[in-house]
Design a protein around this motif. Structure first.
Motif, PDB file in Angstrom:
ATOM      1  N   VAL A 165     -40.363  -6.050 -38.318  1.00 12.05           N
ATOM      2  CA  VAL A 165     -40.452  -6.229 -39.763  1.00 12.05           C
ATOM      3  C   VAL A 165     -39.280  -7.090 -40.205  1.00 12.05           C
ATOM      4  N   ILE A 166     -39.584  -8.226 -40.847  1.00 11.71           N
ATOM      5  CA  ILE A 166     -38.555  -9.101 -41.404  1.00 11.71           C
ATOM      6  C   ILE A 166     -38.978  -9.426 -42.827  1.00 11.71           C
ATOM      7  N   GLY A 167     -38.486  -8.657 -43.794  1.00 10.72           N
ATOM      8  CA  GLY A 167     -38.878  -8.859 -45.189  1.00 10.72           C
ATOM      9  C   GLY A 167     -40.354  -8.574 -45.355  1.00 10.72           C
ATOM     10  N   ALA A 168     -41.102  -9.555 -45.860  1.00 10.07           N
ATOM     11  CA  ALA A 168     -42.541  -9.389 -46.065  1.00 10.07           C
ATOM     12  C   ALA A 168     -43.351  -9.758 -44.826  1.00 10.07           C
ATOM     13  N   VAL A 169     -42.688 -10.215 -43.775  1.00  8.48           N
ATOM     14  CA  VAL A 169     -43.373 -10.614 -42.542  1.00  8.48           C
ATOM     15  C   VAL A 169     -43.363  -9.441 -41.567  1.00  8.48           C
ATOM     16  N   VAL A 170     -44.542  -9.074 -41.084  1.00  9.68           N
ATOM     17  CA  VAL A 170     -44.686  -7.937 -40.175  1.00  9.68           C
ATOM     18  C   VAL A 170     -45.455  -8.400 -38.945  1.00  9.68           C
ATOM     19  N   ASP A 171     -44.895  -8.156 -37.765  1.00  5.44           N
ATOM     20  CA  ASP A 171     -45.595  -8.443 -36.513  1.00  5.44           C
ATOM     21  C   ASP A 171     -46.262  -7.158 -36.036  1.00  5.44           C
ATOM     22  N   VAL A 172     -47.555  -7.249 -35.720  1.00  2.89           N
ATOM     23  CA  VAL A 172     -48.337  -6.088 -35.303  1.00  2.89           C
ATOM     24  C   VAL A 172     -48.907  -6.360 -33.919  1.00  2.89           C
ATOM     25  N   ALA A 173     -48.689  -5.418 -32.988  1.00  3.71           N
ATOM     26  CA  ALA A 173     -49.195  -5.544 -31.613  1.00  3.71           C
ATOM     27  C   ALA A 173     -50.474  -4.734 -31.470  1.00  3.71           C
ATOM     28  N   PHE A 174     -51.483  -5.349 -30.878  1.00 12.92           N
ATOM     29  CA  PHE A 174     -52.769  -4.700 -30.622  1.00 12.92           C
ATOM     30  C   PHE A 174     -52.987  -4.639 -29.121  1.00 12.92           C
ATOM     31  N   GLU A 175     -53.612  -3.570 -28.648  1.00  6.92           N
ATOM     32  CA  GLU A 175     -53.851  -3.404 -27.213  1.00  6.92           C
ATOM     33  C   GLU A 175     -54.983  -4.300 -26.719  1.00  6.92           C
ATOM     34  N   GLY A 176     -56.090  -4.353 -27.460  1.00  6.98           N
ATOM     35  CA  GLY A 176     -57.272  -5.060 -26.984  1.00  6.98           C
ATOM     36  C   GLY A 176     -57.336  -6.518 -27.367  1.00  6.98           C
ATOM     37  N   GLY A 177     -56.658  -6.919 -28.403  1.00  6.61           N
ATOM     38  CA  GLY A 177     -56.704  -8.283 -28.900  1.00  6.61           C
ATOM     39  C   GLY A 177     -56.522  -8.277 -30.404  1.00  6.61           C
ATOM     40  N   VAL A 178     -56.050  -9.384 -30.915  1.00  5.18           N
ATOM     41  CA  VAL A 178     -55.735  -9.446 -32.340  1.00  5.18           C
ATOM     42  C   VAL A 178     -56.984  -9.718 -33.175  1.00  5.18           C
ATOM     43  N   PRO A 179     -57.008  -9.219 -34.423  1.00  6.28           N
ATOM     44  CA  PRO A 179     -58.117  -9.543 -35.323  1.00  6.28           C
ATOM     45  C   PRO A 179     -58.033 -11.007 -35.758  1.00  6.28           C
ATOM     46  N   PRO A 180     -59.096 -11.552 -36.287  1.00  4.97           N
ATOM     47  CA  PRO A 180     -59.081 -12.947 -36.724  1.00  4.97           C
ATOM     48  C   PRO A 180     -58.083 -13.189 -37.863  1.00  4.97           C
ATOM     49  N   VAL A 181     -57.680 -14.439 -37.996  1.00  2.00           N
ATOM     50  CA  VAL A 181     -56.780 -14.842 -39.079  1.00  2.00           C
ATOM     51  C   VAL A 181     -57.473 -14.563 -40.414  1.00  2.00           C
ATOM     52  N   LEU A 182     -56.721 -14.155 -41.407  1.00  2.00           N
ATOM     53  CA  LEU A 182     -57.141 -13.798 -42.764  1.00  2.00           C
ATOM     54  C   LEU A 182     -57.773 -12.413 -42.850  1.00  2.00           C
ATOM     55  N   ASN A 183     -57.796 -11.650 -41.752  1.00  2.00           N
ATOM     56  CA  ASN A 183     -58.280 -10.272 -41.807  1.00  2.00           C
ATOM     57  C   ASN A 183     -57.254  -9.381 -42.490  1.00  2.00           C
ATOM     58  N   ALA A 184     -57.733  -8.339 -43.139  1.00  2.00           N
ATOM     59  CA  ALA A 184     -56.858  -7.370 -43.799  1.00  2.00           C
ATOM     60  C   ALA A 184     -56.545  -6.228 -42.837  1.00  2.00           C
ATOM     61  N   LEU A 185     -55.315  -5.750 -42.892  1.00  2.00           N
ATOM     62  CA  LEU A 185     -54.871  -4.597 -42.130  1.00  2.00           C
ATOM     63  C   LEU A 185     -54.280  -3.598 -43.110  1.00  2.00           C
ATOM     64  N   LYS A 186     -54.401  -2.317 -42.815  1.00  2.00           N
ATOM     65  CA  LYS A 186     -53.891  -1.280 -43.707  1.00  2.00           C
ATOM     66  C   LYS A 186     -52.911  -0.371 -42.975  1.00  2.00           C
ATOM     67  N   VAL A 187     -51.814  -0.042 -43.664  1.00  2.00           N
ATOM     68  CA  VAL A 187     -50.866   0.964 -43.208  1.00  2.00           C
ATOM     69  C   VAL A 187     -50.986   2.118 -44.182  1.00  2.00           C
ATOM     70  N   GLU A 188     -51.453   3.268 -43.705  1.00  2.00           N
ATOM     71  CA  GLU A 188     -51.654   4.428 -44.569  1.00  2.00           C
ATOM     72  C   GLU A 188     -51.072   5.665 -43.901  1.00  2.00           C
ATOM     73  N   THR A 189     -49.737   5.751 -43.847  1.00  2.00           N
ATOM     74  CA  THR A 189     -49.076   6.909 -43.259  1.00  2.00           C
ATOM     75  C   THR A 189     -47.832   7.257 -44.059  1.00  2.00           C
ATOM     76  N   GLU A 190     -47.466   8.508 -44.045  1.00  2.00           N
ATOM     77  CA  GLU A 190     -46.215   8.989 -44.638  1.00  2.00           C
ATOM     78  C   GLU A 190     -46.008   8.497 -46.072  1.00  2.00           C
ATOM     79  N   GLY A 191     -47.042   8.523 -46.872  1.00  2.00           N
ATOM     80  CA  GLY A 191     -46.908   8.098 -48.254  1.00  2.00           C
ATOM     81  C   GLY A 191     -46.905   6.589 -48.436  1.00  2.00           C
ATOM     82  N   LEU A 192     -47.087   5.833 -47.365  1.00  2.00           N
ATOM     83  CA  LEU A 192     -47.140   4.368 -47.453  1.00  2.00           C
ATOM     84  C   LEU A 192     -48.584   3.913 -47.611  1.00  2.00           C
ATOM     85  N   ASP A 193     -48.791   2.941 -48.454  1.00  2.00           N
ATOM     86  CA  ASP A 193     -50.100   2.306 -48.594  1.00  2.00           C
ATOM     87  C   ASP A 193     -49.850   0.808 -48.718  1.00  2.00           C
ATOM     88  N   ILE A 194     -49.785   0.146 -47.563  1.00  2.00           N
ATOM     89  CA  ILE A 194     -49.445  -1.279 -47.520  1.00  2.00           C
ATOM     90  C   ILE A 194     -50.625  -2.044 -46.957  1.00  2.00           C
TER      91      ILE A 194
END
Length: 123
Positions: free
Chosen positions: A56-85
């Motif tokens: 995590v660097i400011g608003a830039v977040v690198d996310v690692a996937f086991e099987g392969g990355v989703p396509p560009v412009l796809n939405a990802l959600k973080v919904e844990t510990e009171g976070l909704d990003i």
């Protein structure tokens, strides 16, 4: 009288390196095709749905996937510990890592936090 040698040593080394590299690339491509043919499609879909925060660097977040990355412009959600990003994939760093932009603050976002692939663009 000076005898000219056809090709310098560096040209010969370059030729042999390129030949070895092309042979290696061909072997790797065939082994990847063989591996993909034996892998079930359901396992790939499930593995691609969940990733983990790698950096995590400011608003830039690198996310690692086991099987392969989703396509560009796809939405990802973080919904844990009171976070909704909501994150948006903007770049593929390698076959398993996506660089994303956060649509809200990344305060309190921790490494190895699960990230879910929404499956489409931000609506």
């Amino acid at each position: 009288y000076q005898r000219r040698v056809h090709g310098t040593l560096s040209e010969c080394l370059f030729f042999f390196a390129m030949k070895a590299l092309s042979r290696f690339a061909a072997q790797r491509a065939t082994s990847q095709l063989r591996f993909a043919a034996t892998k079930p499609a359901e396992a790939t879909a499930v593995a691609q749905d969940v990733g983990y925060v790698q950096q995590v660097i400011g608003a830039v977040v690198d996310v690692a996937f086991e099987g392969g990355v989703p396509p560009v412009l796809n939405a990802l959600k973080v919904e844990t510990e009171g976070l909704d990003i909501t994150l948006e994939v903007v770049q593929h760093l390698d076959p398993k890592t996506a660089r994303c932009i956060a649509m809200s603050t990344t305060d309190m976002l921790r490494l190895r936090t699960p990230v879910r692939n929404v499956g489409g663009q931000i609506t």
